[in-house]
Every structure is written in structure tokens, then in C-alpha cells.
Scaffold this active site. Structure first.
Site, PDB file in Angstrom:
ATOM      1  N   LYS A 141       0.840  -1.196   0.000  1.00 39.12           N
ATOM      2  CA  LYS A 141       0.000   0.000   0.000  1.00 39.12           C
ATOM      3  C   LYS A 141       0.871   1.240   0.000  1.00 39.12           C
ATOM      4  O   LYS A 141       2.042   1.234   0.392  1.00 39.12           O
ATOM      5  CB  LYS A 141      -0.944   0.020   1.203  1.00 39.12           C
ATOM      6  CG  LYS A 141      -0.267   0.009   2.577  1.00 39.12           C
ATOM      7  CD  LYS A 141       0.166   1.366   3.098  1.00 39.12           C
ATOM      8  CE  LYS A 141       0.753   1.286   4.495  1.00 39.12           C
ATOM      9  NZ  LYS A 141       1.474   2.524   4.903  1.00 39.12           N
ATOM     10  N   ASP A 144      -3.044  -1.602  10.025  1.00 36.91           N
ATOM     11  CA  ASP A 144      -3.024  -1.669   8.569  1.00 36.91           C
ATOM     12  C   ASP A 144      -3.511  -3.005   8.025  1.00 36.91           C
ATOM     13  O   ASP A 144      -3.719  -3.152   6.820  1.00 36.91           O
ATOM     14  CB  ASP A 144      -1.605  -1.417   8.040  1.00 36.91           C
ATOM     15  CG  ASP A 144      -1.176   0.035   8.146  1.00 36.91           C
ATOM     16  OD1 ASP A 144      -2.034   0.895   8.402  1.00 36.91           O
ATOM     17  OD2 ASP A 144       0.033   0.304   7.976  1.00 36.91           O
TER      18      ASP A 144
END
Length: 298
Positions: free
Chosen positions: A10, A137
Site C-alpha cells: 500500500k 493496517d
């Protein structure tokens, strides 16, 4: 039988950080894009829980029960009353300790892989809840695409994106500890009022339109000053990428990977070549996003 799950890295195009909470966490407005760099996590029945890892910087990956992939297997096994007797192999391609959620990706990948191997038929909601227990996350690594993370980043809202964005990532010579970066953020914030973190309307509009120039003007990372304070040399990498023609440059998450948004794939090649020649980073990768799918059985 074995199961392999592929999980993307990401980049944070916005990371707004609130003041430290009583529990030590920070409220966030965290805009994630999944990008096309992947780890693959393979689980195979074994006599006991065991972890191996191969790929770039694999020697930096812990192979004990502190590894998020191991913690994911233990969490699912504990919830289902299963003995976590699996061999987890991680094929690394996401930078290690680079602010691109490589560890979180491995946790989400192991969770999905063990669910498939053990046929536990966990619901999406249950998997997301386990991900949130593992780390802030990890839920995004499960879902991929583009999302706004609130709370400490684990509460996700899918975002509309109108196109593909091209990135260059420069990996640094050493890592940065996420907790250390947050501690430095708190130190630098002493004596000033920190606003509540909110998503930028301008940034969300740029994503929806698929406009890289507009996105370049809206990206932000509240952890960047802390990362630069701990790792001042990153400023040279940021400057080199901007000089090479990147639309914008920022530290990815808590760093130390630096991310450069460029206009198109051709520009990505040119900026990557310039960064390699600059001597300001260890290695360079290009990727585009958002990519769909999150943690996916392959």
C-alpha cells in the site's frame, strides 16, 4: 495440500494523525491505495507452527511468533480450537520495514490462507475483526483497492477512484520503526494543539477523477516530519525524485520508503532511472494502483 495467497503493498496518499489517545494509539484519517507489489504467503500442514521467508531482505523478517503471519495463524486457530500446526512460507517482494504494509500484508495473507486450508469458513466480518486485532493496517491488506481508514486506521470505507496512478518507490539503506516514528511525532507535537484528523475533500475528489496532477497537489503525510527527523537523509531522496520530474514526493506511511507520484508509466521509468543514478537510495521499484482484490487465494 497447500494454499497460497497473494497480497499487495500500500501507499498512503493522505495520513492525517491526531493527538495520542489514552491507550497510546492515535486517531487517523488514512487514505490507502493498494499498489502492484506483492507478497505471497503459502501455508502447508506441518507438525508444528513454522515460518520461513525468501526474497529481498528476507533476513530482516522475524521467523518466530512475533511475525504477523504467525500471529494471524495463532489467532484464527485459537478462535476455532484448532492446533496451529502449519508451515508458513512468505515470498517477499514488498519492502521490509518500509512503510508499505509488508508485515500487515503477510498477516492478512496468512489469515486468508489458514482459513482456506482449515476450511473454517470465517465470514468477512470475522476476518476483518481478527485483522484489526493484529494491527491497524492489516484490515486494508485484506480488502485492497482504495479506502479511507479511520479510528487507528482499522475502520475502512471504500473510496471511488477514477483511474490508475503511477508510482516510483525508493527503498532506503536502513529501516525505520513505526512506533519510533509515532514517538517522534508526539515529541515534535509537544506544546501545540493537534486538530482532529479528517480526509481531504480535495484529495478524495482528485482520486475520484483519476487526476494525477490534482492528487499531487493534495497528498500529505503528518508523519513525514518525524520520519525526516529520525532519518534526515531521506530529504535528499525526495529532492532527487522531484528534480527528476515527479509530480510530488512524500514519505510512504512511517517510512523510510519514499513515494513519487508520476504522470504515466513512461514517466515512472525515467524517474526510477534518475533515482537509481542519484546514489540517494538502495533500490527503486515502480508500481501502479489502486489494484483490486486485497488478500486473494491464487
Amino acid at each position: 495440500m497447500s494454499v497460497t495467497v497473494r497480497v499487495p503493498a500500500k501507499v498512503n496518499v493522505q495520513l492525517a494523525v491526531g493527538a495520542a489517545r489514552p491507550d497510546g494509539y492515535h486517531d487517523l484519517a488514512n487514505v490507502f491505495l493498494a499498489v502492484g507489489l506483492y507478497d505471497e504467503v503459502t501455508v502447508t500442514p506441518a507438525d508444528e507452527l513454522r515460518i520461513t521467508c525468501a526474497g529481498p531482505d528476507a533476513d530482516q523478517v522475524p521467523l518466530d511468533r512475533t511475525n504477523l503471519a504467525a500471529r494471524a495463524a495463532l489467532a484464527l486457530a485459537g478462535r476455532r480450537g484448532i492446533e496451529p500446526a502449519v508451515h508458513i512460507h512468505i515470498a517477499k517482494d514488498i519492502p521490509v520495514a518500509g512503510g508499505m504494509a509488508g508485515g500487515s500484508a503477510d498477516g492478512a495473507g496468512a489469515l486468508v490462507a489458514c482459513d482456506a486450508l482449515w476450511r473454517t469458513a470465517a465470514s468477512r466480518a470475522e476476518l476483518l475483526a481478527l485483522c484489526a486485532e493484529l494491527g491497524s493496517d492489516v484490515p486494508f491488506s485484506l480488502v485492497g483497492g482504495a479506502a479511507l481508514g479511520t479510528g487507528r486506521g482499522e475502520r475502512l470505507t471504500a473510496l471511488e477512484v477514477g483511474g490508475t496512478f503511477h508510482w516510483v518507490f525508493a527503498m532506503a539503506e536502513r529501516g525505520l520503526s513505526t512506533p519510533a516514528v509515532f514517538r517522534e511525532f508526539d515529541r515534535l507535537a509537544q506544546g501545540r494543539e493537534i486538530p482532529e484528523p479528517v480526509a481531504s475533500a480535495e484529495l478524495l475528489e482528485a482520486l475520484a477523477k483519476g487526476d494525477p496532477q490534482a492528487l499531487a497537489g493534495a497528498v500529505s503525510n503528518d508523519l513525514q516530519p518525524a520520519a525526516l527527523s529520525l532519518f534526515p537523509e531521506l530529504a535528499q531522496t525526495l529532492d532527487a525524485g522531484r528534480a527528476a520530474g515527479a509530480l510530488t514526493a512524500l514519505v510512504s506511511g512511517s517510512g523510510p520508503t519514499t513515494a513519487f507520484l508520476v504522470r504515466d508509466a513512461e514517466s515512472a521509468v525515467a524517474v526510477a532511472e534518475a533515482l537509481r543514478a542519484s546514489g540517494t537510495c538502495r533500490t527503486v521499484r515502480t508500481a501502479a494502483g489502486p489494484v483490486a482484490g486485497g488478500a486473494t487465494v491464487v
